[in-house]
Motif scaffolding. Structure first.
Motif, PDB file in Angstrom:
ATOM      1  N   VAL A  61       0.865  -1.173   0.000  1.00  0.00           N
ATOM      2  CA  VAL A  61       0.000   0.000   0.000  1.00  0.00           C
ATOM      3  C   VAL A  61       0.902   1.224   0.000  1.00  0.00           C
ATOM      4  O   VAL A  61       1.690   1.428   0.927  1.00  0.00           O
ATOM      5  N   CYS A  62       0.827   2.024  -1.073  1.00  0.00           N
ATOM      6  CA  CYS A  62       1.608   3.263  -1.180  1.00  0.00           C
ATOM      7  C   CYS A  62       0.804   4.398  -0.554  1.00  0.00           C
ATOM      8  O   CYS A  62      -0.305   4.689  -1.003  1.00  0.00           O
ATOM      9  N   GLN A  63       1.364   5.041   0.453  1.00  0.00           N
ATOM     10  CA  GLN A  63       0.686   6.164   1.093  1.00  0.00           C
ATOM     11  C   GLN A  63       1.239   7.473   0.532  1.00  0.00           C
ATOM     12  O   GLN A  63       2.416   7.804   0.711  1.00  0.00           O
ATOM     13  N   ILE A  64       0.369   8.195  -0.174  1.00  0.00           N
ATOM     14  CA  ILE A  64       0.727   9.466  -0.803  1.00  0.00           C
ATOM     15  C   ILE A  64       0.315  10.633   0.093  1.00  0.00           C
ATOM     16  O   ILE A  64      -0.800  10.650   0.620  1.00  0.00           O
ATOM     17  N   HIS A  65       1.197  11.596   0.261  1.00  0.00           N
ATOM     18  CA  HIS A  65       0.881  12.850   0.951  1.00  0.00           C
ATOM     19  C   HIS A  65       0.977  13.963  -0.084  1.00  0.00           C
ATOM     20  O   HIS A  65       2.079  14.349  -0.474  1.00  0.00           O
ATOM     21  N   THR A  66      -0.154  14.480  -0.580  1.00  0.00           N
ATOM     22  CA  THR A  66      -0.080  15.485  -1.637  1.00  0.00           C
ATOM     23  C   THR A  66       0.625  16.742  -1.142  1.00  0.00           C
ATOM     24  O   THR A  66       0.416  17.192  -0.021  1.00  0.00           O
ATOM     25  N   SER A  67       1.475  17.277  -2.006  1.00  0.00           N
ATOM     26  CA  SER A  67       2.345  18.406  -1.705  1.00  0.00           C
ATOM     27  C   SER A  67       3.284  18.082  -0.539  1.00  0.00           C
ATOM     28  O   SER A  67       3.639  18.950   0.245  1.00  0.00           O
ATOM     29  N   GLY A  68       3.666  16.816  -0.466  1.00  0.00           N
ATOM     30  CA  GLY A  68       4.575  16.368   0.586  1.00  0.00           C
ATOM     31  C   GLY A  68       5.280  15.101   0.134  1.00  0.00           C
ATOM     32  O   GLY A  68       5.344  14.790  -1.042  1.00  0.00           O
ATOM     33  N   GLY A  69       5.824  14.376   1.123  1.00  0.00           N
ATOM     34  CA  GLY A  69       6.457  13.110   0.810  1.00  0.00           C
ATOM     35  C   GLY A  69       7.925  13.217   0.454  1.00  0.00           C
ATOM     36  O   GLY A  69       8.473  12.332  -0.193  1.00  0.00           O
ATOM     37  N   TYR A  70       8.592  14.289   0.897  1.00  0.00           N
ATOM     38  CA  TYR A  70      10.009  14.473   0.574  1.00  0.00           C
ATOM     39  C   TYR A  70      10.729  15.103   1.758  1.00  0.00           C
ATOM     40  O   TYR A  70      10.100  15.560   2.729  1.00  0.00           O
ATOM     41  N   LEU A  71      12.049  15.119   1.696  1.00  0.00           N
ATOM     42  CA  LEU A  71      12.862  15.712   2.751  1.00  0.00           C
ATOM     43  C   LEU A  71      13.350  17.092   2.325  1.00  0.00           C
ATOM     44  O   LEU A  71      13.708  17.307   1.164  1.00  0.00           O
ATOM     45  N   ASP A  72      13.390  18.010   3.277  1.00  0.00           N
ATOM     46  CA  ASP A  72      13.947  19.347   3.062  1.00  0.00           C
ATOM     47  C   ASP A  72      14.890  19.634   4.215  1.00  0.00           C
ATOM     48  O   ASP A  72      14.455  19.798   5.350  1.00  0.00           O
ATOM     49  N   ASN A  73      16.193  19.632   3.916  1.00  0.00           N
ATOM     50  CA  ASN A  73      17.220  19.791   4.961  1.00  0.00           C
ATOM     51  C   ASN A  73      17.042  18.762   6.073  1.00  0.00           C
ATOM     52  O   ASN A  73      17.163  19.070   7.266  1.00  0.00           O
ATOM     53  N   GLY A  74      16.715  17.541   5.683  1.00  0.00           N
ATOM     54  CA  GLY A  74      16.580  16.459   6.639  1.00  0.00           C
ATOM     55  C   GLY A  74      15.235  16.368   7.322  1.00  0.00           C
ATOM     56  O   GLY A  74      14.981  15.415   8.063  1.00  0.00           O
ATOM     57  N   GLU A  75      14.363  17.346   7.078  1.00  0.00           N
ATOM     58  CA  GLU A  75      13.041  17.339   7.706  1.00  0.00           C
ATOM     59  C   GLU A  75      12.000  16.796   6.728  1.00  0.00           C
ATOM     60  O   GLU A  75      11.964  17.192   5.566  1.00  0.00           O
ATOM     61  N   TYR A  76      11.165  15.883   7.231  1.00  0.00           N
ATOM     62  CA  TYR A  76      10.117  15.337   6.376  1.00  0.00           C
ATOM     63  C   TYR A  76       9.024  16.377   6.188  1.00  0.00           C
ATOM     64  O   TYR A  76       8.504  16.939   7.155  1.00  0.00           O
ATOM     65  N   ILE A  77       8.684  16.651   4.933  1.00  0.00           N
ATOM     66  CA  ILE A  77       7.622  17.607   4.618  1.00  0.00           C
ATOM     67  C   ILE A  77       6.339  16.825   4.368  1.00  0.00           C
ATOM     68  O   ILE A  77       6.244  16.059   3.422  1.00  0.00           O
ATOM     69  N   TYR A  78       5.370  17.031   5.249  1.00  0.00           N
ATOM     70  CA  TYR A  78       4.095  16.327   5.135  1.00  0.00           C
ATOM     71  C   TYR A  78       3.140  17.065   4.210  1.00  0.00           C
ATOM     72  O   TYR A  78       2.456  16.451   3.380  1.00  0.00           O
ATOM     73  N   CYS A  79       3.083  18.373   4.338  1.00  0.00           N
ATOM     74  CA  CYS A  79       2.213  19.182   3.488  1.00  0.00           C
ATOM     75  C   CYS A  79       2.873  20.543   3.323  1.00  0.00           C
ATOM     76  O   CYS A  79       2.792  21.392   4.209  1.00  0.00           O
ATOM     77  N   GLY A  80       3.511  20.739   2.174  1.00  0.00           N
ATOM     78  CA  GLY A  80       4.371  21.891   2.008  1.00  0.00           C
ATOM     79  C   GLY A  80       3.758  23.086   1.301  1.00  0.00           C
ATOM     80  O   GLY A  80       4.448  24.072   1.042  1.00  0.00           O
ATOM     81  N   SER A  81       2.461  23.014   0.958  1.00  0.00           N
ATOM     82  CA  SER A  81       1.826  24.101   0.230  1.00  0.00           C
ATOM     83  C   SER A  81       0.324  24.064   0.478  1.00  0.00           C
ATOM     84  O   SER A  81      -0.244  22.999   0.737  1.00  0.00           O
ATOM     85  N   ASP A  82      -0.315  25.251   0.387  1.00  0.00           N
ATOM     86  CA  ASP A  82      -1.788  25.281   0.463  1.00  0.00           C
ATOM     87  C   ASP A  82      -2.396  25.633  -0.894  1.00  0.00           C
ATOM     88  O   ASP A  82      -3.581  25.907  -1.000  1.00  0.00           O
ATOM     89  N   SER A  83      -1.581  25.587  -1.944  1.00  0.00           N
ATOM     90  CA  SER A  83      -2.056  25.894  -3.295  1.00  0.00           C
ATOM     91  C   SER A  83      -2.785  24.690  -3.894  1.00  0.00           C
ATOM     92  O   SER A  83      -2.236  23.578  -3.951  1.00  0.00           O
ATOM     93  N   VAL A  84      -4.001  24.917  -4.362  1.00  0.00           N
ATOM     94  CA  VAL A  84      -4.763  23.849  -5.006  1.00  0.00           C
ATOM     95  C   VAL A  84      -4.002  23.313  -6.212  1.00  0.00           C
ATOM     96  O   VAL A  84      -3.928  22.092  -6.440  1.00  0.00           O
ATOM     97  N   GLU A  85      -3.430  24.203  -7.011  1.00  0.00           N
ATOM     98  CA  GLU A  85      -2.706  23.774  -8.201  1.00  0.00           C
ATOM     99  C   GLU A  85      -1.477  22.947  -7.851  1.00  0.00           C
ATOM    100  O   GLU A  85      -1.154  21.970  -8.536  1.00  0.00           O
ATOM    101  N   ASP A  86      -0.768  23.324  -6.779  1.00  0.00           N
ATOM    102  CA  ASP A  86       0.383  22.532  -6.343  1.00  0.00           C
ATOM    103  C   ASP A  86      -0.050  21.115  -5.985  1.00  0.00           C
ATOM    104  O   ASP A  86       0.611  20.135  -6.347  1.00  0.00           O
ATOM    105  N   HIS A  87      -1.150  21.006  -5.266  1.00  0.00           N
ATOM    106  CA  HIS A  87      -1.637  19.692  -4.851  1.00  0.00           C
ATOM    107  C   HIS A  87      -2.103  18.875  -6.052  1.00  0.00           C
ATOM    108  O   HIS A  87      -1.885  17.657  -6.106  1.00  0.00           O
ATOM    109  N   LYS A  88      -2.730  19.522  -7.017  1.00  0.00           N
ATOM    110  CA  LYS A  88      -3.162  18.807  -8.226  1.00  0.00           C
ATOM    111  C   LYS A  88      -1.966  18.200  -8.953  1.00  0.00           C
ATOM    112  O   LYS A  88      -1.958  17.008  -9.289  1.00  0.00           O
TER     113      LYS A  88
END
Length: 312
Positions: A61-88
């Motif tokens: 089961v792949c768990q996707i976190h829209t506008s997230g799912g990556y590291l930034d300076n070692g910190e996990y980004i769960y939701c990095g934007s509130d832009s609808v277009e970014d999430h799309k």
């Protein structure tokens, strides 16, 4: 009821041991059908994940976190934007990424999404969901068995029951509702609304049975975690003081599972006894020692699910 199997999924959240065939064989021997992972598990070591799954005979089961799912300076980004277009755009990218990954897993699997932002207006939420559901249906033209669930999760689109009620109603009105599949993680709703909903008691008797039926109709996965009014997970769900809330939640899972058993399809019932480490698991001040065993909470809930299923 149709003859279907209970397929238990184990989350790797809270498991510190590195991914390996040995770890996954142990998970299979515990009685699990598959594992659920966030994007980091395949972003940096995809081959190891696929090889370990196939060696152990587990699904994914792949768990996707829209506008997230990556590291930034070692910190996990769960939701990095509130832009609808970014999430799309990120949903499209991660959906295709996960679909391609699942094609390499011998036992297959499905995709579970933490989608959007709770702060969006209803129109923004519907705009994103319409896009996401269209993307899913487009993929299903060539991948007809593809299942994508949207999780009821705080900070996201279905973060509270009342957000969910509005969204489901709106999707009905624009004829998009048939594409919506949910992962029912209702523990988020209990702490968001500071009560475990009970269809037999006020103030929930008038609204909860109807919404629960609506969720059950669209439920294709359950994150089964015993929650309570002040948090998304009980530290030790076996405790006597948890009994009343525990029994209410078992009855709720029974409704969700029964609806899936009654469907005229061949899909099995998928449940994950999903518990997490600190801060989901309470810790003592200063020392940060856990107040209870994460492993025991998962095992207790797994056993509860198996018992509930056997009775159905």
């Amino acid at each position: 009821m149709a003859s279907k199997n209970l397929r238990l999924i184990k989350t790797l959240w809270g498991i510190e041991e590195p991914i390996s065939a040995s770890l996954f064989l142990d998970i299979r021997n515990e009685g699990y059908h598959g594992v659920e992972v966030i994007r980091l598990a395949y972003l940096f070591d995809r081959d190891n994940l696929v090889n370990s799954l196939n060696a152990a005979g587990l699904s994914l089961v792949c768990q996707i976190h829209t506008s997230g799912g990556y590291l930034d300076n070692g910190e996990y980004i769960y939701c990095g934007s509130d832009s609808v277009e970014d999430h799309k755009q990120d949903f499209r990218t991660q959906l295709l990424e996960a679909k391609d990954l699942l094609s390499q897993v011998d036992m297959g699997g499905f995709i579970n999404v933490h989608a959007g932002v709770d702060a969006w207006t209803l129109d923004e939420s519907v705009d994103f969901l319409s896009f996401a559901l269209d993307e899913i249906e487009e993929l299903r033209k060539s991948e007809k068995d593809l299942i994508v669930t949207i999780e009821t999760h705080r900070q996201r689109l279905f973060g509270s029951p009342f957000q969910a009620r509005e969204l489901i109603s709106k999707l009905h009105s624009i004829e998009k509702i048939q594409s919506l599949k949910l992962n029912a993680d209702l523990s988020h709703w209990y702490c968001a609304c500071e009560r475990v909903f009970n269809k037999e008691k006020e103030p929930d008797t008038n609204w909860w049975p109807g919404l629960l039926k609506s969720v059950a109709d669209r439920c294709h996965y359950i994150h089964a975690r015993f929650g309570w009014a002040q948090g998304p997970q009980m530290a030790d769900p076996s405790a006597k003081e948890c009994e009343v809330d525990r029994e209410v939640q078992l009855e709720t899972w029974k409704i969700l599972i029964t609806e899936q058993l009654d469907r005229d399809d061949k899909r099995d019932v998928y449940c994950c006894p999903e518990y997490g480490p600190s801060p989901y698991l309470a810790t003592l001040p200063h020392s940060q020692e856990p107040v209870a065993s994460l492993t025991k909470a998962v095992k207790y809930t797994k056993n509860s699910l198996e018992k509930l299923y056997s009775e159905l």
